[in-house]
Design an enzyme around this catalytic site. Structure first.
Site, short mmCIF file in Angstrom:
data_model
loop_
_atom_site.label_atom_id
_atom_site.label_comp_id
_atom_site.label_asym_id
_atom_site.label_seq_id
_atom_site.Cartn_x
_atom_site.Cartn_y
_atom_site.Cartn_z
N LYS A 143 94.07 46.18 20.26
CA LYS A 143 94.62 47.53 20.18
C LYS A 143 95.07 48.00 21.57
O LYS A 143 94.70 47.40 22.59
CB LYS A 143 93.54 48.47 19.63
CG LYS A 143 92.30 48.57 20.50
CD LYS A 143 91.14 49.22 19.77
CE LYS A 143 89.95 49.37 20.70
NZ LYS A 143 88.71 49.64 19.98
N TYR A 146 97.92 64.22 50.68
CA TYR A 146 97.85 65.60 50.21
C TYR A 146 96.48 66.21 50.46
O TYR A 146 95.45 65.53 50.30
CB TYR A 146 98.14 65.67 48.71
CG TYR A 146 99.57 65.31 48.36
CD1 TYR A 146 100.63 66.07 48.82
CD2 TYR A 146 99.84 64.21 47.55
CE1 TYR A 146 101.93 65.75 48.49
CE2 TYR A 146 101.14 63.88 47.21
CZ TYR A 146 102.19 64.65 47.68
OH TYR A 146 103.47 64.32 47.35
C1 LIG Z 1 87.72 48.76 20.19
C2 LIG Z 1 86.82 48.25 19.14
C3 LIG Z 1 86.14 47.05 19.30
C4 LIG Z 1 86.14 46.25 20.59
O1 LIG Z 1 85.23 46.83 21.49
P1 LIG Z 1 84.92 46.23 22.93
O2 LIG Z 1 83.82 47.07 23.42
O3 LIG Z 1 86.16 46.38 23.74
O4 LIG Z 1 84.53 44.81 22.73
C5 LIG Z 1 85.41 46.58 18.22
N1 LIG Z 1 85.34 47.27 17.06
C6 LIG Z 1 85.97 48.45 16.89
C7 LIG Z 1 85.84 49.17 15.59
C8 LIG Z 1 86.71 48.99 17.93
O5 LIG Z 1 87.32 50.17 17.75
#
Ligand SMILES: *Cc1c(COP(=O)(O)O)cnc(C)c1O
Length: 370
Positions: free
Chosen positions: A41, A264
């Site tokens: 994702k 800044y």
């Molecule tokens: C993002 C996600 C993962 C992966 O999690 P990590 O901590 O990056 O390994 C697994 N399951 C779900 C439902 C997620 O949303």
């Protein structure tokens, strides 16, 4: 455009090593001892959705996990035919496409199930779906007290195949006791819903979950962060290597006298004659402004150099007084093999996940090892 004028290289770029990605996947496979849903994702955590999904799919993973149908579409359109699992809820108007393209949704309510069943019936096909159950995350899934009679109710949906059951761990990297109790709860739910053998796929463990806990009845893991080389549990970092190196270059080197403000707000003032290198990266590239004044460092030619003054949109300044010869054009590592991304995250008051996903499109992704 004048064809004979030189093309400038990008000020900031991310090297993405796909061979390391594969090697981290093997670590996840061995540590989890189960089939794998690779979580890609948010543009594969900023590493580039299509290239990463292609490489991981070629390693014959069971599922590719994405946040939403937009990401699913991009992966299919890139030619990946591994099964796609939608980690988040779908909107009603997205579901016909989910059915038509045989993506796998997770269900949080009977209304969703009924809608998918109607659409699958209309399309003349059976859709494989997973149940999401909420064992503590509070974000999606059937709440535990909504499970009575669930399997019976689902039986009437003739065009749905309840193929899997998943849940999610909110604190596997923060609260062991809670997580153990949660894993027990997940197993009790499996029993309540007719036993583990009722479900082809049983999944609960993210990176921290699969690294730190027993998989027990789960036969599918869902690693994200660790694929990209970072363990959420520092004691399990062994074997994982960073896939992404964030780079930039020195654009200027100047000598400033003692008592000269830098950046800044002039919150940093030199206390000695200081050689200051200006680097072509800033918060506009996703290098967090929250690093300002928090002891961040970058790596130039084998030396660690402190970031001084506030991070600006396109440039940062670093003290290279003690870094040997540093000149315009020198390569600078912001994070990678020498500067762990979790150190950057910690100094910016955030987590590695957010640093990765915050790297903006201005940063060119350069792939090797594919
Ligand atoms: C993002 C996600 C993962 C992966 O999690 P990590 O901590 O990056 O390994 C697994 N399951 C779900 C439902 C997620 O949303």
């Amino acid at each position: 455009m004048d064809a004979d004028l030189p093309v400038s290289p990008p000020r900031a770029w991310a090297d993405i090593d796909l061979a390391t990605l594969r090697s981290n996947l093997n670590v996840a496979r061995e540590a989890g001892g189960a089939d794998v849903m690779v979580v890609v994702k948010a543009g594969a955590y900023g590493h580039g959705l299509e290239p990463v999904a292609k490489v991981l799919a070629a390693e014959r993973v069971a599922f590719v996990g994405v946040a939403n149908v937009g990401e699913a579409r991009r992966i299919r359109d890139a030619g990946v035919d591994t099964r796609i699992y939608l980690l988040g809820a779908t909107w009603a108007e997205e579901r016909a496409e989910v059915v038509a393209r045989d993506w796998t949704p997770c269900l949080s309510s009977l209304e969703e199930a009924a809608h998918f069943d109607r659409l699958a019936t209309a399309a003349g096909r059976r859709l494989r779906v997973h149940l999401a159950v909420d064992t503590g995350m509070g974000r999606g899934g059937f709440p535990e007290d909504g499970l009575d009679g669930l399997m019976e109710a689902l039986e009437s949906f003739r065009h749905l195949e309840i193929e899997g059951i998943g849940s999610h761990l909110p604190s596997a990297d923060e609260d062991e006791e809670f997580t153990h109790a949660q894993i027990d709860r997940y197993h009790r739910i499996l029993e309540r819903l007719g036993g583990a053998s009722n479900f082809r796929w049983r999944h609960l463990l993210n990176s921290a979950g699969l690294l730190g806990y027993d998989r027990r009845l789960c036969n599918l893991t869902r690693p994200g962060l660790m694929l990209y080389g970072v363990s959420p549990l520092p004691r399990h970092q062994t074997g994982l290597r960073p896939v992404m190196t964030l780079n930039s270059r020195v654009t200027l080197v100047r000598l400033l006298p003692a008592g000269h403000g830098v950046s800044y707000g002039r919150q940093f003032v030199t206390t000695r004659p200081t050689r200051v290198a200006t680097i072509g990266i800033g918060y506009g590239d996703g290098y967090p402004r929250h690093l300002s004044g928090n002891g961040a460092r970058v790596h130039i030619g084998g030396h660690d150099c402190p970031v001084i003054g506030r991070v600006t949109m396109d440039q940062i300044m670093v003290d290279v007084t003690d870094a040997g010869r540093v000149v315009e054009g020198d390569k600078v590592e912001l994070f990678g093999a020498n500067i762990p991304v979790h150190e950057v995250a910690q100094k910016a008051g955030t987590i590695a996940w957010e640093i990765f996903t915050g790297i903006t499109p201005r940063v060119a992704r350069c792939y090797s090892g594919g």
